[in-house]
Design a protein around this motif. Structure first.
Motif, PDB file in Angstrom:
ATOM      1  N   GLY A 137      42.702  33.457  51.368  1.00  0.00           N
ATOM      2  CA  GLY A 137      42.545  34.601  50.490  1.00  0.00           C
ATOM      3  C   GLY A 137      43.231  34.405  49.150  1.00  0.00           C
ATOM      4  O   GLY A 137      42.643  34.658  48.086  1.00  0.00           O
ATOM      5  N   THR A 138      44.487  33.954  49.160  1.00  0.00           N
ATOM      6  CA  THR A 138      45.208  33.756  47.902  1.00  0.00           C
ATOM      7  C   THR A 138      44.549  32.669  47.061  1.00  0.00           C
ATOM      8  O   THR A 138      44.444  32.795  45.828  1.00  0.00           O
ATOM      9  CB  THR A 138      46.674  33.386  48.160  1.00  0.00           C
ATOM     10  OG1 THR A 138      46.748  32.208  48.979  1.00  0.00           O
ATOM     11  CG2 THR A 138      47.410  34.528  48.848  1.00  0.00           C
ATOM     12  N   SER A 139      44.086  31.604  47.704  1.00  0.00           N
ATOM     13  CA  SER A 139      43.452  30.511  46.965  1.00  0.00           C
ATOM     14  C   SER A 139      42.150  30.972  46.318  1.00  0.00           C
ATOM     15  O   SER A 139      41.860  30.634  45.162  1.00  0.00           O
ATOM     16  CB  SER A 139      43.187  29.321  47.897  1.00  0.00           C
ATOM     17  OG  SER A 139      44.390  28.798  48.410  1.00  0.00           O
ATOM     18  N   MET A 140      41.357  31.736  47.051  1.00  0.00           N
ATOM     19  CA  MET A 140      40.105  32.245  46.493  1.00  0.00           C
ATOM     20  C   MET A 140      40.355  33.124  45.269  1.00  0.00           C
ATOM     21  O   MET A 140      39.646  33.035  44.263  1.00  0.00           O
ATOM     22  CB  MET A 140      39.347  33.052  47.551  1.00  0.00           C
ATOM     23  CG  MET A 140      38.618  32.210  48.560  1.00  0.00           C
ATOM     24  SD  MET A 140      37.661  33.251  49.685  1.00  0.00           S
ATOM     25  CE  MET A 140      36.717  31.991  50.542  1.00  0.00           C
ATOM     26  N   ILE A 141      41.356  33.960  45.350  1.00  0.00           N
ATOM     27  CA  ILE A 141      41.657  34.861  44.237  1.00  0.00           C
ATOM     28  C   ILE A 141      42.104  34.059  43.017  1.00  0.00           C
ATOM     29  O   ILE A 141      41.652  34.301  41.890  1.00  0.00           O
ATOM     30  CB  ILE A 141      42.733  35.878  44.655  1.00  0.00           C
ATOM     31  CG1 ILE A 141      42.163  36.819  45.730  1.00  0.00           C
ATOM     32  CG2 ILE A 141      43.225  36.676  43.449  1.00  0.00           C
ATOM     33  CD1 ILE A 141      43.202  37.686  46.393  1.00  0.00           C
ATOM     34  N   ILE A 142      42.995  33.102  43.223  1.00  0.00           N
ATOM     35  CA  ILE A 142      43.471  32.277  42.107  1.00  0.00           C
ATOM     36  C   ILE A 142      42.307  31.528  41.466  1.00  0.00           C
ATOM     37  O   ILE A 142      42.143  31.514  40.233  1.00  0.00           O
ATOM     38  CB  ILE A 142      44.541  31.284  42.598  1.00  0.00           C
ATOM     39  CG1 ILE A 142      45.823  32.024  42.971  1.00  0.00           C
ATOM     40  CG2 ILE A 142      44.845  30.242  41.514  1.00  0.00           C
ATOM     41  CD1 ILE A 142      46.853  31.161  43.669  1.00  0.00           C
TER      42      ILE A 142
END
Length: 420
Positions: free
Chosen positions: A110-115
C-alpha cells in the motif's frame, strides 16, 4: 537541486525512511531468528509470508486507497507497519512473527503504491526519467543503509526494533504534513498471463525463476551467513554488498543487452550466478572474504537479470501493452519470491546452510538453459526495434508494485503517444 525534483522532494525523503526501515527489518528478523534458534523452515516462511502479503496487497490495498484517499491510507499503512515492528520486538515468537510479517508485506504494498502513483502524477515526460532514476537510487540507499544499521547494534536487544519503528514514523511525516494535493485514484491493470507467455516465453519462465532465486537468497542469505560462522557485522556487509554489486552491474549488463540478443545476456549472467553459487557450495569451508567475494559476484549477476527480462518482453509487446506486460511480470516475480524461501528453508535444514546456493543455482541454470533454447526458436528483434532498457527497483531491492510501471520513463503518459 533541479526544479523537477523540488515538487516531490518531501515524498522522496519519506521514501528514504520507508526503505531504511524495510532494509533494517528485513535483515534483523532472520538474524535475530537465527539467534533465537528458529528452524530454517520458519526463517524461510518469514520471506514467504511477507511476499504473500505484498502480492495480496497489490490487489486489495488500492481499494483502501480509493475509499480513504492517499494521505490517510499512507498514514494508516505506515502506522500499522510501525506497530507491527514494535510488537515483533515485544513478542519474540515464530508464529506471531509469521503473521505480523504478512501484515507488514500487505501494508508495504500500500505505501509503495501511494508513493509511486504520487511520483508519477507529479512528473512530466521530461522529468519522469530523472525522477525514476532517483527513486531507484533512494530505494537502494535505504535498503543498504538499513542493513548497515544491523551491524552496529546488538540484535539480541529490543533497540533495533525501536529504531526501525522510529524510521517508519519519520516516513509518515512528509506526506502527512504536505500541502500538496492528493494524486488521482490508482490505475487498474487487467493482467493476462496466457497472453504474457505467448508474448515472451523466456521472460515468463525467467522472471518466475529469478523471483525464486532472489526470494530464497533475500530471505535466507543472512541465515546462511550466520550458520556459516560470519559475525553480525560481516553478515550485514555480505547482504549489503550483494545489492550494491547488483545495482552497479545493471547498467553495463543493460547496455550489452541493447547491442546483442538479450536472451544470450540472460543466459550468460544466469550461468555466472550459478557458477558463483555452486562455488560456495562445493568449496566450503573457505575464508570469510572469499565467501563475500563470491557472493558479490553472485549478486552482481543475479540482480541484473530482472530488468533485462522485462526489456526483452517489451521488445515484442505493442506500446499500449507495456503496463499490462510489466504488471504481469511483477506478479510472476512475486509468486517466485513466495516459492523460493519456502523451498530453500527445508533444503538448508537437510543439506546444510551452503545448500541455499544450490537452490539458486538450479533456478539460474533453468533460466540459462531455457534462454538458449528460445534463442534458437525465435529470432531476436533488430537493435533499432528494441525497447528502451531501464533499471528496475525489483532487481536489486525488493518487490515493486504495478504503480511503479507507470513511473517508468518508458510508459507513455495519459493522452500522450508512446515513444516507441
Amino acid at each position: 537541486m533541479p526544479s523537477n525534483i523540488l515538487p516531490v522532494f518531501s515524498l522522496l525523503v519519506g521514501t528514504l525512511f520507508i526503505f531504511l526501515g524495510n532494509g533494517l527489518q528485513g535483515l534483523l528478523l532472520p538474524v535475530r531468528g537465527t539467534h533465537e534458534g528458529y528452524s530454517n523452515e520458519v526463517l524461510g516462511l518469514l520471506g514467504t509470508s511477507w511476499a504473500a502479503g505484498f502480492v495480496i496487497g497489490c490487489f486489495v490495498a488500492p481499494q483502501v486507497v480509493r475509499r480513504t484517499g492517499h494521505i490517510r491510507a499512507f498514514s494508516g499503512f505506515g502506522a500499522v507497519i510501525c506497530m507491527n515492528v514494535l510488537v515483533t520486538g515485544i513478542f519474540v515468537d515464530d508464529v506471531a512473527w509469521l503473521v505480523l510479517r504478512a501484515v507488514t508485506g500487505f501494508c508495504t504494498a500500500g505505501t509503495s503504491m501511494i508513493i509511486e502513483s504520487w511520483l508519477n502524477e507529479r512528473s512530466t515526460n521530461e522529468s519522469r526519467g530523472a525522477i525514476f532514476s532517483l527513486y531507484i537510487a533512494i530505494t537502494l540507499m535505504g535498503v543498504v543503509g538499513g542493513q548497515v544499521i544491523v551491524g552496529m547494534v546488538d540484535v539480541t536487544t529490543p533497540l533495533l526494533f525501536m529504531i526501525c519503528g522510529i524510521l517508519y514514523c519519520f516516513a509518515i511525516l512528509p506526506t502527512t504534513l504536505s500541502k500538496a494535493q492528493s494524486p488521482q485514484p490508482l490505475k487498474r491493470v487487467k493482467l493476462d498471463l496466457r497472453a504474457l507467455y505467448r508474448n515472451s516465453p523466456i521472460s515468463f519462465v525467467g522472471i518466475l525463476m529469478i523471483g525464486m532465486a532472489n526470494g530464497a537468497y533475500g530471505t535466507l542469505g543472512a541465515v546462511f551467513a550466520a550458520q556459516a560462522g560470519l559475525g553480525q557485522k560481516m553478515i550485514a556487509a555480505m547482504v549489503s554488498i550483494t545489492i550494491f554489486a547488483g545495482a552497479v552491474m545493471q547498467f553495463p549488463a543493460g547496455r550489452l543487452s541493447d547491442r546483442m540478443d538479450r536472451r544470450h545476456v540472460l543466459a550468460g549472467l544466469s550461468l555466472v550466478s550459478a557458477v558463483a553459487g555452486l562455488a560456495v557450495v562445493l568449496f566450503h569451508p573457505m575464508h570469510v572474504y572469499a565467501v563475500i567475494a563470491l557472493v558479490a559476484v553472485y549478486g552482481a549477476a543475479a540482480n541484473a537479470l530482472y530488468p533485462i527480462a522485462v526489456a526483452h518482453a517489451n521488445d515484442f509487446a505493442a506500446p499500449e501493452e507495456f503496463v499490462k506486460v510489466s504488471g504481469g511480470l511483477l506478479l510472476l516475480y512475486g509468486i517466485g519470491t513466495i516459492i523460493g524461501p519456502t523451498l530453500g528453508g527445508p533444503v538448508m535444514t537437510h543439506f546444510g546452510p551452503h545448500a541455499l546456493f544450490a537452490v539458486t543455482a538450479v533456478a539460474h541454470l533453468a533460466v540459462a538453459g531455457y534462454a538458449i533454447i528460445r534463442s534458437r526458436q525465435r529470432a531476436a528483434p533488430a537493435t533499432a526495434d528494441k525497447d528502451l532498457y531501464t533499471t528496475a527497483p525489483t532487481a536489486a531491492a525488493q518487490l515493486a508494485t504495478p504503480e511503479s510501471v507507470m513511473l517508468d520513463p518508458r510508459a507513455p503518459s495519459e493522452g500522450q503517444p508512446s515513444r516507441r
